[in-house]
Structures are given as C-alpha cells and as structure tokens.
Scaffold this motif. Sequence first.
Motif, short mmCIF file in Angstrom:
data_model
loop_
_atom_site.label_atom_id
_atom_site.label_comp_id
_atom_site.label_asym_id
_atom_site.label_seq_id
_atom_site.Cartn_x
_atom_site.Cartn_y
_atom_site.Cartn_z
N ALA A 286 0.86 -1.17 0.00
CA ALA A 286 0.00 0.00 0.00
C ALA A 286 0.90 1.23 0.00
CB ALA A 286 -0.90 0.00 1.23
N VAL A 287 0.54 2.21 -0.82
CA VAL A 287 1.22 3.51 -0.83
C VAL A 287 0.14 4.53 -0.51
CG1 VAL A 287 2.63 5.12 -2.16
CG2 VAL A 287 2.83 2.67 -2.58
N GLY A 288 -0.08 4.74 0.78
CA GLY A 288 -1.26 5.49 1.19
C GLY A 288 -2.49 4.67 0.80
N PRO A 289 -3.46 5.26 0.09
CA PRO A 289 -4.64 4.53 -0.34
C PRO A 289 -4.45 3.80 -1.67
CG PRO A 289 -4.88 6.82 -0.92
CD PRO A 289 -3.56 6.71 -0.20
N ALA A 290 -3.30 3.94 -2.29
CA ALA A 290 -3.02 3.29 -3.57
C ALA A 290 -2.34 1.95 -3.34
CB ALA A 290 -2.13 4.18 -4.43
N LEU A 291 -2.32 1.13 -4.37
CA LEU A 291 -1.64 -0.17 -4.30
C LEU A 291 -0.51 -0.19 -5.32
CD1 LEU A 291 -1.64 -3.03 -3.03
CD2 LEU A 291 -3.01 -3.78 -4.98
N ALA A 292 0.65 -0.66 -4.89
CA ALA A 292 1.81 -0.80 -5.77
C ALA A 292 2.11 -2.28 -5.96
CB ALA A 292 3.02 -0.08 -5.19
N LEU A 293 2.30 -2.68 -7.22
CA LEU A 293 2.57 -4.08 -7.55
C LEU A 293 3.78 -4.17 -8.47
CD1 LEU A 293 -0.97 -5.58 -8.30
CD2 LEU A 293 0.60 -6.35 -6.55
N GLU A 294 4.75 -4.96 -8.08
CA GLU A 294 5.96 -5.13 -8.89
C GLU A 294 5.68 -6.09 -10.05
OE1 GLU A 294 10.64 -5.03 -7.81
OE2 GLU A 294 9.41 -6.45 -6.68
N CYS A 295 6.24 -5.77 -11.21
CA CYS A 295 6.08 -6.61 -12.40
C CYS A 295 7.25 -7.59 -12.49
CB CYS A 295 5.99 -5.74 -13.65
SG CYS A 295 7.57 -4.99 -14.14
N PRO A 296 7.24 -8.49 -13.47
CA PRO A 296 8.33 -9.46 -13.60
C PRO A 296 9.71 -8.84 -13.81
CG PRO A 296 6.42 -10.24 -14.81
CD PRO A 296 6.11 -8.85 -14.36
N GLU A 297 9.78 -7.56 -14.19
CA GLU A 297 11.08 -6.91 -14.39
C GLU A 297 11.80 -6.60 -13.08
OE1 GLU A 297 12.57 -6.43 -17.31
OE2 GLU A 297 10.87 -7.39 -18.31
N ARG A 298 11.06 -6.58 -11.96
CA ARG A 298 11.63 -6.27 -10.65
C ARG A 298 12.42 -4.95 -10.67
NH1 ARG A 298 12.45 -11.88 -10.30
NH2 ARG A 298 11.29 -12.84 -8.60
N SER A 299 11.80 -3.94 -11.25
CA SER A 299 12.47 -2.63 -11.31
C SER A 299 11.61 -1.55 -10.68
CB SER A 299 12.76 -2.27 -12.78
OG SER A 299 11.58 -2.29 -13.56
N GLY A 300 10.89 -1.92 -9.62
CA GLY A 300 10.01 -0.99 -8.93
C GLY A 300 8.57 -1.44 -8.99
N ALA A 301 7.78 -1.01 -8.03
CA ALA A 301 6.38 -1.42 -7.93
C ALA A 301 5.48 -0.42 -8.64
CB ALA A 301 5.98 -1.56 -6.46
#
Length: 243
Positions: free
Chosen positions: A162-177
Amino acid sequence: MARADTLARARELDRPDLAYLVRFPAADGMRETDLSWAQIARDTAWITDRLRGHGLTAGERAVLTASGFEGFWCHAMIGALRSLRVTYGIAEAMGWDHRRTSVFHRELRPQAMIGLSAETLEGLSGTADIAQMFRQTRLLLARPAAVPVLRGAGVPAFLISAVGPALALECPERSGAHVNAAEWRVGERDGQLSVAAGEGRGSALPETPLGIAGRVITARCACGSEDPRVLFAQADQLSSARS
C-alpha cells in the motif's frame, strides 16, 4: 420467495456509490479518502492485468494474506482472482494466523502467494524452512519488510505494498512497484513519497506526503507499462505502509 427471486429483487435496489472510507497513515497523521464501487471496479481491472502479466491463469490456485482493514485493495484483489478464475484461500496477515497460511499452502499447493507479511514469515520460521516451503511457488507477492527476508532465503519475491490509499505491484522486471497512473499521482520530495488522486479517481485527495522514504521512476518500464514505479529506500521505513 426463492433465493434467486430475492437476489433478482436486490439487484434492482439503489446502491450507494460509497464503498469504503479509507483511512491511511500519512506524514502528519491518519488521513481519509472515499472509495466508490466504480473505483473498485477499475482497480480490479488494473490488478487483473498485473496478475495476468505474471502469468497467473484460470485453474491455478492462490493464497491471499490480508487484514480486514485492508479492504480498500483486498476487495479488488479478490475480484481480480475471480476474474482470472483462480481458486484462492484467505488467511489473516497477522503473525498469529501463520498456521492457516501454512495449511492453505500445504493443501492448495498454490501457484501464487499474495500479501505475505514479515509477521507471517516469522511465525512460519519456527515450524518450517522458508526457502524449502516457497521454492516451488511460482509467484510470491510480499510486503516490504518480507521481501528481503524471502530474497535472503533465495526465494525471488516480488513487492506488493500500500502507498497510502493506492496499491503498488511489482512486475516481472523487478524494477520498482507499479502504481495505476490513471487513478493516482505518486511523487517524491526530499526523498519522501507522496500520493494524490488522479484525474480519473473522482474523489478529492490533494498531494499528501506519506513519510515514506523512496523515489518514483516515470520512464516506461521494460514490461511495456507506462505506469510510474515506486522504489522504496529501506524496508524498515515502510512499516506504516504495510497496513
């Protein structure tokens, strides 16, 4: 009246637009923002695409660990799993429920574990070898404090947060959510992350500093997504975002 008739009548009733009142930790204390059913539907579609990008498909199985107060993203995650026709089990993300996670993992033999927390891993470590337990699990989406534990054990975990009320999801590249750019604006100032409602969100949330150390990458990701990516500075600085 038959159950089918009751459900049909219920669908004709007016449905309030408000689904949740989301409370989240910010740099200056707890903040609130509205979440509508329409927003949940869009969040569900975005998460579905993210999970599909990880190769999750119909007929596979997943275990989701979450807490009741995380309904603002958990509801959309469940909708995404249903949309993909993925069978799922749910366990509490708190450490005291680690045995349920273990049972679901043993009985379902899931292709995906979503929302693993450091507290769950701590509970499991007393009874299981983490590396051996998750070595055959194809997709592990873990919370910030759990990611280094898993990677340190040789398990290639991806980040969910969770980033505040948002959701961050990392992709297969593993270069940030990734964060959904159509719904949220994430930024940084003096090494601290902030979030605001995007143009499509439909609810007012001004730029809100979160007190979380990190930075934002806006360049196109190698996975093809134009969504911004969040890089967290240190996992221990993200304990407030794990809720």
